[in-house]
Structures are given as C-alpha cells and as structure tokens.
Write a protein that holds these residues in place. Structure first.
Motif, PDB file in Angstrom:
ATOM      1  N   ARG A  32      22.389  37.624  42.330  1.00  0.00           N
ATOM      2  CA  ARG A  32      23.801  37.842  42.646  1.00  0.00           C
ATOM      3  C   ARG A  32      24.738  37.136  41.668  1.00  0.00           C
ATOM      4  O   ARG A  32      25.947  37.389  41.667  1.00  0.00           O
ATOM      5  CB  ARG A  32      24.103  37.328  44.073  1.00  0.00           C
ATOM      6  CG  ARG A  32      23.282  38.013  45.148  1.00  0.00           C
ATOM      7  CD  ARG A  32      23.795  39.398  45.451  1.00  0.00           C
ATOM      8  NE  ARG A  32      25.178  39.399  45.901  1.00  0.00           N
ATOM      9  CZ  ARG A  32      25.910  40.488  46.043  1.00  0.00           C
ATOM     10  NH1 ARG A  32      25.386  41.675  45.761  1.00  0.00           N
ATOM     11  NH2 ARG A  32      27.141  40.399  46.457  1.00  0.00           N
ATOM     12  N   ALA A  34      26.651  36.569  38.506  1.00  0.00           N
ATOM     13  CA  ALA A  34      27.096  37.511  37.472  1.00  0.00           C
ATOM     14  C   ALA A  34      26.608  37.106  36.083  1.00  0.00           C
ATOM     15  O   ALA A  34      26.228  37.961  35.283  1.00  0.00           O
ATOM     16  CB  ALA A  34      28.623  37.619  37.482  1.00  0.00           C
ATOM     17  N   ASP A 110      35.540  40.093  37.386  1.00  0.00           N
ATOM     18  CA  ASP A 110      34.961  40.793  38.531  1.00  0.00           C
ATOM     19  C   ASP A 110      35.547  42.178  38.760  1.00  0.00           C
ATOM     20  O   ASP A 110      35.452  42.722  39.855  1.00  0.00           O
ATOM     21  CB  ASP A 110      35.109  39.936  39.799  1.00  0.00           C
ATOM     22  CG  ASP A 110      36.570  39.642  40.122  1.00  0.00           C
ATOM     23  OD1 ASP A 110      37.450  40.088  39.351  1.00  0.00           O
ATOM     24  OD2 ASP A 110      36.834  38.972  41.132  1.00  0.00           O
ATOM     25  N   THR A 111      36.177  42.749  37.717  1.00  0.00           N
ATOM     26  CA  THR A 111      36.585  44.151  37.828  1.00  0.00           C
ATOM     27  C   THR A 111      35.854  44.961  36.759  1.00  0.00           C
ATOM     28  O   THR A 111      35.506  44.430  35.700  1.00  0.00           O
ATOM     29  CB  THR A 111      38.106  44.327  37.612  1.00  0.00           C
ATOM     30  OG1 THR A 111      38.426  44.046  36.246  1.00  0.00           O
ATOM     31  CG2 THR A 111      38.898  43.417  38.536  1.00  0.00           C
ATOM     32  N   ALA A 130      28.859  45.294  37.683  1.00  0.00           N
ATOM     33  CA  ALA A 130      29.839  45.535  38.742  1.00  0.00           C
ATOM     34  C   ALA A 130      29.162  45.762  40.093  1.00  0.00           C
ATOM     35  O   ALA A 130      29.618  45.261  41.121  1.00  0.00           O
ATOM     36  CB  ALA A 130      30.710  46.741  38.384  1.00  0.00           C
ATOM     37  N   ALA A 133      26.532  42.392  40.964  1.00  0.00           N
ATOM     38  CA  ALA A 133      27.187  41.104  41.214  1.00  0.00           C
ATOM     39  C   ALA A 133      28.350  41.223  42.199  1.00  0.00           C
ATOM     40  O   ALA A 133      28.623  40.287  42.947  1.00  0.00           O
ATOM     41  CB  ALA A 133      27.681  40.522  39.894  1.00  0.00           C
ATOM     42  N   PHE A 134      29.044  42.385  42.183  1.00  0.00           N
ATOM     43  CA  PHE A 134      30.294  42.466  42.938  1.00  0.00           C
ATOM     44  C   PHE A 134      30.338  43.627  43.920  1.00  0.00           C
ATOM     45  O   PHE A 134      31.397  43.923  44.475  1.00  0.00           O
ATOM     46  CB  PHE A 134      31.471  42.533  41.960  1.00  0.00           C
ATOM     47  CG  PHE A 134      31.499  41.386  40.980  1.00  0.00           C
ATOM     48  CD1 PHE A 134      31.692  40.084  41.426  1.00  0.00           C
ATOM     49  CD2 PHE A 134      31.302  41.607  39.620  1.00  0.00           C
ATOM     50  CE1 PHE A 134      31.711  39.014  40.532  1.00  0.00           C
ATOM     51  CE2 PHE A 134      31.319  40.541  38.719  1.00  0.00           C
ATOM     52  CZ  PHE A 134      31.520  39.246  39.177  1.00  0.00           C
ATOM     53  N   ASP A 135      29.213  44.324  44.117  1.00  0.00           N
ATOM     54  CA  ASP A 135      29.143  45.425  45.091  1.00  0.00           C
ATOM     55  C   ASP A 135      30.175  46.514  44.830  1.00  0.00           C
ATOM     56  O   ASP A 135      30.646  47.169  45.761  1.00  0.00           O
ATOM     57  CB  ASP A 135      29.310  44.881  46.521  1.00  0.00           C
ATOM     58  CG  ASP A 135      28.033  44.205  47.007  1.00  0.00           C
ATOM     59  OD1 ASP A 135      26.947  44.755  46.746  1.00  0.00           O
ATOM     60  OD2 ASP A 135      28.139  43.131  47.635  1.00  0.00           O
TER      61      ASP A 135
END
Length: 355
Positions: A32, A34, A110-111, A130, A133-135
């Motif tokens: 998880r 990043a 995180d985008t 994406a 790491a950030f669902d």
DNA sequence: AAGCCGGGGTC
DNA sequence: GACCCAGGCTT
C-alpha cells in the motif's frame, strides 16, 4: 459485438477467480506504500517479476523511503541497478525521487494527473500506482491486458498501433471494477501472467474461456496482433583495456544511445569486424606513445534490437597516458566495483581483471 | 508515428 | 531463432 452482458461476465468471473487464487507470493502484491509501489513498477517495466525481484529487495532495503533514495549519489544507485537494463529507468527514477523530495516534501502525489506527470511514469505505471496505492479507478494496460482483452473480445487491431492503444485503453477502463480497482488490476495481470500466456495458454483453467471469442474460434495463437517487427542491427565494438600497473582506464558513456551513463573501456567501434592491426592504427591517432595490443577475448551479446560483437584487447602501458577528447580516467582495479558497467562487461571484468 | 532502449526466460 | 516481458521517452 461486445455486449453489456459480456462485460459483466468478464468482470465478475475475473474477480471471482482472483478471490479464489489468494496469490500473494510476490513482495509488492498487496503493498500500500506509494513509494514502494512506484519502485516496483519502475523496476518491472518490460521486466519479468523473477528478474526484478532481487533488485526490488535490494532497493527497498538500501533505500527504505523516498528521501534516502533522493539523497543517494548517482553512481551508487546506478551500481545497484547494474544488470537490470533500460538504464533510462534508473536515471528517471532518481530524478523523480529528488523531485518528490523537493517539491512534495517527500510525500508521494496522490492524484492520477500528478503521478502521470512524473518522469519515467507513463499511462500504465500511473494507473498502477493510482489504483494500488490510492484506490483510484484507473485501469492498467500492459502486455498482459493486451493479451487477455484481444483474445476475449477477438480484437484484431494491432496493439502497437495508435488506434489499438486507444481502443484497448478505453475497453480496459470500461471493464474495471470501480469498487475494487486494485484487486481488479491485479486480477487481470495475474490472469495474463499465469493462464492467458503468450504461447500455449492454459485455457482449460481459464475462468473466461466459456465466453472467450479467441478460444471458441481457435484464435488464441493469432492474438494479440502486432504490426511492427523489430530489426536487429549488428555492431562491432573493439575494446582496448589500457592497463598501467594496477590501474585501468575507463570512461562514462555520456552520448545518447545504448548504455548511457554506464562505464566502459576505450571503445573503438568499426563498421565491420576489425583486425588487431587496424585497432593499433586507430590507437596511433590518439597517442604518440607506443602501444602494443594483445587480443584477450571476444564477447557476443544479443540484445532486443542489437547484436553486439565485441573484441577485447589489452594494452600494457608504462605510464597513465591521457586520451585526448575523452573524459576518461584511471582507476585502480579494486575500485572498479564502484562503477556501473553493462552486464556482459561485468562478467568480462570478473574473468580477466583480477589486479 | 516510428525508433530506441537491456537482459533474460520460454517455447 | 523468434517472441515476449507489470513501458516510456525521443524525434
């Protein structure tokens, strides 16, 4: 023609298969963090998991966070990457680590758009980071996905064409399970890697076979279609290993092209295979010193796009002469390990240069 | 759009 | 020997 029902079947069958697989045998699966996901994705570009595994372990152990990687000297990082190939990845990785450390204070963006903007990160890697790491619901499209989709839907558009890239990216995005993007992306790549393989796919064990267009029409061997065929260029490298006592002359390849930023001995490339006399003549252009060459070995290296035939010559010198118009330098043989060399050169050094 | 970039596994 | 690999960048 693809129907909505096929999309649902594809998605649900794939996700059910993935739940039942319970496969977590590789260290980056289920990760998880990043930074570690990014690191694994860069290492795995055009690289098999088995080949990248040791490198991933080395890098995460040596650089536990992005700041430690950003702070590392170039030469140390390239030395760790040595042997993995596609060295642009290493240079871009370092640039991105430093960019994130400086611009984002070490916090991974995180985008999707910010991730995609990073050096060395294209559509595939951005979607992977994406989602894992950030669902975020971005579908990965890699070699596995091209294979699975082209076969299930019997799509004959070449995957390496502009139109093909557009079609497959769009289709992949339609199919993704937006509730579980990470699991979905992992599932389709796992299926491609273990069941829907390039040669001799295991259709008997495929959860999608019953509605797979290629399977039903016996087309699996013809899909996916690629239109570009690669040409292999043959090159003749003549390496002159200049030695003076326990020192050897090396230089860093700064020119664009193969092995940029890696090190090498004095290289004289010739259009055809060269004789010792021809190489001696070339050396005379570089220095007035009398240099006697001795042939010490040959190397044949087959790369994806080049066949490199190397001849090695040793030149024992009484003094550390300077080679004009080069930025080479003399280094003790015991210090060669600090510098990154092409893989085959590492083998050659181990076999021929023991100080 | 096409060319280039490594090294290794697989059939 | 041919193809491919958890692709991306440059021109």
């Amino acid at each position: 023609m693809a129907t909505k029902a096929q999309y649902v079947f594809f998605r649900e069958s794939l996700m059910r298969w993935h739940r039942e697989q319970n496969d977590r045998s590789l260290p980056w699966k289920g990760e998880r963090n990043a930074y570690r996901i990014w690191l694994s994705e860069i290492i795995l570009q055009q690289t098999r998991a088995a080949q990248g595994l040791d490198y991933y372990l080395k890098f995460t152990r040596t650089y536990p966070d992005i700041r430690s990687l950003a702070a590392a000297p170039d030469e140390e990082v390239f030395r760790l990457w040595q042997g993995l190939g596609y060295y642009n990845r290493c240079r871009n990785m370092l640039a991105t680590a430093r960019f994130i450390s400086d611009t984002y204070q070490g916090r991974f963006p995180d985008t999707y758009d910010e991730i995609l903007a990073l050096k060395g990160v294209g559509p595939y890697t951005a979607a992977a980071i994406a989602s894992f790491a950030f669902d975020l619901p971005h579908a990965v499209v890699d070699g596995n996905v091209y294979r699975v989709l082209s076969r299930f839907f019997a799509i004959e558009t070449p995957v390496d064409s502009t139109e093909g890239k557009r079609i497959f990216a769009s289709l992949a995005q339609e199919l993704i399970d937006a509730d579980s993007p990470a699991a979905y992306n992992q599932a389709i790549m796992d299926l491609g890697a273990t069941v829907c393989t390039p040669a001799a796919p295991l259709c008997m064990f495929c959860p999608l076979a019953e509605r797979c267009a290629a399977y039903r029409q016996n087309l699996t061997g013809l899909l996916p279609v690629k239109e570009k065929k690669l040409s292999v260029q043959t090159r003749h490298f003549n390496y002159v290993v200049m030695r003076s006592g326990d020192s050897v002359w090396i230089r860093q390849r700064k020119e664009k092209g193969i092995w940029q930023d890696l090190h090498e001995f004095l290289l004289i490339e010739t259009p055809e295979a060269a004789t010792l006399k021809q190489i001696e003549k070339e050396i005379k252009q570089l220095t007035t010193a009398r240099v006697a060459l001795r042939h010490i070995g040959s190397l044949r290296q087959r790369l994806t796009h080049q066949l490199i035939l190397s001849e090695f010559y040793e030149a024992q010198l009484s003094a550390q002469l300077t080679v004009p118009d080069t930025e080479g330098f003399w280094v003790d043989i015991s210090e060669l390990q600090r510098f990154a060399f092409p893989k085959t050169m590492v083998s050659f050094i181990a076999a021929h240069l023991h100080g």
